[in-house]
Write an enzyme that holds these catalytic residues in place. Structure first.
Site, short mmCIF file in Angstrom:
data_model
loop_
_atom_site.label_atom_id
_atom_site.label_comp_id
_atom_site.label_asym_id
_atom_site.label_seq_id
_atom_site.Cartn_x
_atom_site.Cartn_y
_atom_site.Cartn_z
N SER A 91 -29.93 25.83 -15.47
CA SER A 91 -29.83 24.70 -14.54
C SER A 91 -30.72 24.93 -13.33
CB SER A 91 -28.37 24.51 -14.09
OG SER A 91 -27.56 24.10 -15.15
N ARG A 166 6.74 40.33 -11.11
CA ARG A 166 6.19 39.02 -11.44
C ARG A 166 6.49 38.02 -10.32
NH1 ARG A 166 4.92 37.30 -16.62
NH2 ARG A 166 4.63 35.07 -16.86
#
Length: 230
Positions: A91, A166
């Site tokens: 790109s 967690r």
């Protein structure tokens, strides 16, 4: 008086540049394939124009049909060189192909037509963030609450959290993921680094639904449904 006015004058608006090769492989003719009856690239051409954030909206392509559709949508056509439109071309080569024709251009935005959920407000606020932050370049991101893993020596290894501790979603800021919707950069930074992202980089956070990009037919089906629901 003129000095005072200059101190408060707005920075030059960037050009919005959409790179749209004719030879897309995963989904043939993807850039102009109708999505809910509208050629794909037209979504972002219209949103860029409606944002008022850009001096001009340019579609760069090696394909005459793509350029014709782009002009009908209100964009300016740029005939992309064959070299910068090869399957192996980056790109960045397309950015240089255009920016080198406008040496006076101060800043530019690479807009990806594979992200048709980007709104005029996204473009407007993203460009404002680029200017107000004093950045050399800006990347668009989405905040995602996803746990990342990798495989090392045949074992799964957590990358961004401790499974023993967690975190709850509400206690964790998540990860910022580049969504590829658009990039804004100073053209001098592009020339110095050879990259759309360099120097001081700002991030513009977008809504979660803009995380998806169109690379496969499955992506197309999902995003077409999201576009239709808007």
């Amino acid at each position: 008086m003129s000095f005072i006015l200059n101190c408060f004058s707005s920075p030059p608006k960037p050009h919005a540049l959409i790179l749209a090769r004719g030879g897309s492989k995963g989904i043939p003719r993807k850039n102009i394939k109708p999505m809910n009856g509208v050629p794909l690239l037209v979504y972002n051409v219209k949103a860029c124009l409606a944002s008022g954030a850009f001096e001009k909206v340019v579609v760069s392509s090696d394909d005459d049909e793509i350029l014709e559709i782009a002009v009908k949508a209100g964009a300016v056509a740029h005939k992309r060189s064959a070299e910068s439109a090869k399957d192996t071309a980056s790109s960045e080569s397309g950015l240089f192909d255009y920016c080198d024709t406008v040496p006076e251009l101060v800043s530019c935005a690479l807009v990806q037509c594979t992200s048709p959920l980007t709104t005029a407000e996204d473009f407007r606020n993203g460009v404002m963030k680029f200017h107000s932050s004093g950045a050399d370049s800006l990347v668009t991101v989405v905040r995602a609450h996803r746990f990342l893993w990798s495989i090392k020596d045949g074992q799964a290894v957590p990358q961004n959290y401790d499974p023993v501790k967690r975190p709850r979603r509400q206690d964790w800021n998540g990860e910022l993921i580049e969504n590829g919707a658009f990039y804004v950069f100073k053209t001098q930074a592009l020339r110095d680094s050879g990259s759309r992202l360099s120097g001081k980089i700002a991030a513009f956070e977008m809504s979660e639904d803009t995380l998806a990009e169109i690379d496969t037919p499955t992506d197309w089906a999902i995003i077409e449904g999201l576009v239709a629901a808007k």
